[in-house]
Write a protein that holds these residues in place. Structure first.
Motif, PDB file in Angstrom:
ATOM      1  N   MET A   1       0.557  -1.213   0.121  1.00 12.07           N
ATOM      2  CA  MET A   1       0.201  -0.239   0.154  1.00 12.07           C
ATOM      3  C   MET A   1       1.004   1.163   0.008  1.00 12.07           C
ATOM      4  O   MET A   1       1.621   1.724   0.932  1.00 12.07           O
ATOM      5  N   ASP A   7       0.047  16.789  -8.326  1.00 11.05           N
ATOM      6  CA  ASP A   7      -0.412  18.125  -7.703  1.00 11.05           C
ATOM      7  C   ASP A   7      -0.920  19.014  -9.002  1.00 11.05           C
ATOM      8  O   ASP A   7       0.244  18.983  -9.953  1.00 11.05           O
ATOM      9  N   ARG A  42      -5.432  19.225  -5.717  1.00 13.01           N
ATOM     10  CA  ARG A  42      -4.381  17.885  -4.908  1.00 13.01           C
ATOM     11  C   ARG A  42      -4.801  16.922  -4.861  1.00 13.01           C
ATOM     12  O   ARG A  42      -5.734  16.911  -4.580  1.00 13.01           O
ATOM     13  N   PHE A  43      -4.638  15.455  -5.398  1.00 17.28           N
ATOM     14  CA  PHE A  43      -5.217  14.269  -5.110  1.00 17.28           C
ATOM     15  C   PHE A  43      -4.485  13.528  -4.647  1.00 17.28           C
ATOM     16  O   PHE A  43      -3.224  13.696  -5.043  1.00 17.28           O
ATOM     17  N   GLU A  44      -4.881  13.325  -3.918  1.00 17.30           N
ATOM     18  CA  GLU A  44      -4.400  11.710  -2.978  1.00 17.30           C
ATOM     19  C   GLU A  44      -4.525  10.713  -3.616  1.00 17.30           C
ATOM     20  O   GLU A  44      -6.025  10.064  -3.113  1.00 17.30           O
ATOM     21  N   ILE A  45      -3.635   9.561  -3.996  1.00 12.20           N
ATOM     22  CA  ILE A  45      -4.225   8.538  -4.425  1.00 12.20           C
ATOM     23  C   ILE A  45      -3.251   7.575  -3.677  1.00 12.20           C
ATOM     24  O   ILE A  45      -2.719   6.952  -3.713  1.00 12.20           O
ATOM     25  N   ASP A  46      -4.739   6.536  -3.053  1.00 13.23           N
ATOM     26  CA  ASP A  46      -3.813   5.379  -2.567  1.00 13.23           C
ATOM     27  C   ASP A  46      -3.972   4.264  -3.775  1.00 13.23           C
ATOM     28  O   ASP A  46      -5.124   3.940  -4.266  1.00 13.23           O
ATOM     29  N   VAL A  47      -2.624   3.397  -2.856  1.00 12.08           N
ATOM     30  CA  VAL A  47      -2.169   2.663  -4.426  1.00 12.08           C
ATOM     31  C   VAL A  47      -2.057   1.115  -3.849  1.00 12.08           C
ATOM     32  O   VAL A  47      -1.088   1.254  -2.662  1.00 12.08           O
ATOM     33  N   ASP A  48      -2.368  -0.069  -4.076  1.00 12.75           N
ATOM     34  CA  ASP A  48      -1.737  -1.200  -3.710  1.00 12.75           C
ATOM     35  C   ASP A  48      -0.459  -1.909  -4.240  1.00 12.75           C
ATOM     36  O   ASP A  48      -0.204  -1.307  -5.182  1.00 12.75           O
ATOM     37  N   ARG A  58       3.434   5.106 -13.255  1.00 13.04           N
ATOM     38  CA  ARG A  58       1.806   5.009 -13.431  1.00 13.04           C
ATOM     39  C   ARG A  58       1.420   6.342 -13.362  1.00 13.04           C
ATOM     40  O   ARG A  58       0.637   6.332 -13.804  1.00 13.04           O
ATOM     41  N   MET A  62      -1.698   8.623 -15.135  1.00 15.34           N
ATOM     42  CA  MET A  62      -3.233   9.020 -14.390  1.00 15.34           C
ATOM     43  C   MET A  62      -3.138  10.363 -14.661  1.00 15.34           C
ATOM     44  O   MET A  62      -4.071  10.946 -15.309  1.00 15.34           O
ATOM     45  N   LEU A  67      -5.618  13.268 -15.089  1.00 15.73           N
ATOM     46  CA  LEU A  67      -6.162  13.975 -13.575  1.00 15.73           C
ATOM     47  C   LEU A  67      -5.717  16.121 -14.176  1.00 15.73           C
ATOM     48  O   LEU A  67      -6.418  16.714 -13.626  1.00 15.73           O
ATOM     49  N   ARG A  78       4.403  12.779  -6.246  1.00 17.46           N
ATOM     50  CA  ARG A  78       5.364  12.356  -5.650  1.00 17.46           C
ATOM     51  C   ARG A  78       5.020  11.341  -4.814  1.00 17.46           C
ATOM     52  O   ARG A  78       3.819  11.484  -4.493  1.00 17.46           O
TER      53      ARG A  78
ATOM     54  N   PHE B  31      -6.160   1.754 -14.587  1.00 12.34           N
ATOM     55  CA  PHE B  31      -5.525   1.607 -13.225  1.00 12.34           C
ATOM     56  C   PHE B  31      -6.417   0.909 -12.578  1.00 12.34           C
ATOM     57  O   PHE B  31      -6.736   1.723 -11.330  1.00 12.34           O
ATOM     58  N   SER B  33      -5.209  -0.917  -9.447  1.00  8.95           N
ATOM     59  CA  SER B  33      -4.576  -0.952  -8.191  1.00  8.95           C
ATOM     60  C   SER B  33      -5.316  -0.106  -7.268  1.00  8.95           C
ATOM     61  O   SER B  33      -4.108   0.317  -6.305  1.00  8.95           O
ATOM     62  N   GLY B  36      -7.913   4.317  -3.654  1.00  8.41           N
ATOM     63  CA  GLY B  36      -9.131   5.120  -2.881  1.00  8.41           C
ATOM     64  C   GLY B  36      -7.764   6.588  -3.469  1.00  8.41           C
ATOM     65  O   GLY B  36      -6.843   6.619  -4.084  1.00  8.41           O
ATOM     66  N   ARG B  38      -8.412  10.849  -2.912  1.00  7.77           N
ATOM     67  CA  ARG B  38      -9.137  11.660  -2.058  1.00  7.77           C
ATOM     68  C   ARG B  38      -9.062  13.200  -2.917  1.00  7.77           C
ATOM     69  O   ARG B  38      -7.741  13.337  -3.570  1.00  7.77           O
ATOM     70  N   GLY B  40      -8.697  17.527  -2.951  1.00  6.29           N
ATOM     71  CA  GLY B  40      -8.980  18.612  -2.450  1.00  6.29           C
ATOM     72  C   GLY B  40      -8.247  19.700  -3.100  1.00  6.29           C
ATOM     73  O   GLY B  40      -8.267  19.727  -4.187  1.00  6.29           O
TER      74      GLY B  40
END
Lengths: 81, 81
Positions: A1, A7, A42-48, A58, A62, A67, A78, B31, B33, B36, B38, B40
């Motif tokens: 994870m 950004d 600002r995008f916070e992307i959680d990835v397996d 990757r 995206m 985005l 980052r 995509f 993987s 989640g 978020r 902002g």
């Protein structure tokens, strides 16, 4: 994870009325040293999976695909933690 | 001349339909993987004067007064360059 942060900001040469409105409001509130404001996303992307170079590339894909609108926006990617 | 960056994100417990829509689009684009997303706001604020602790506390005041809605959003402030 792993988590990647993307950004997305308008390119410097593109007018940013939203940022200008924020700047105007800050000045009216008394923050008179403010000389410019740009507003972006600002995008916070959680990835397996692991936080490696493949994840960065990757995330760049995206950003370039979905985005950001590359005609008017720049993005930066980052990996966090 | 200094630049502060203020990131404003919905609190973790607040539903983020915009982020969910982005996540759905990323999954449809292959995509798979992504677990989640978020979404902002990011503010880049240029300010006259030095990049010191006073600037950070002024930027926190800007965030708490105008940029973020503290009922549903968190913010973070950092000075760049």
């Amino acid at each position: 994870m792993a988590r990647v942060v993307v950004d997305v900001m308008l390119k410097p040469e593109i007018l940013d009325p939203q940022g200008q409105a924020v700047q105007g409001a800050l000045l009216r509130l008394g923050f008179d040293s403010v000389t410019g404001v740009r507003q972006g996303k600002r995008f916070e992307i959680d990835v397996d999976g692991p936080a490696d170079d493949a994840l960065v590339s990757r995330a760049q894909e995206m950003a370039a695909t979905l985005l950001a609108n590359l005609v008017i926006e720049d993005y930066s990617v980052r990996v966090e933690s």
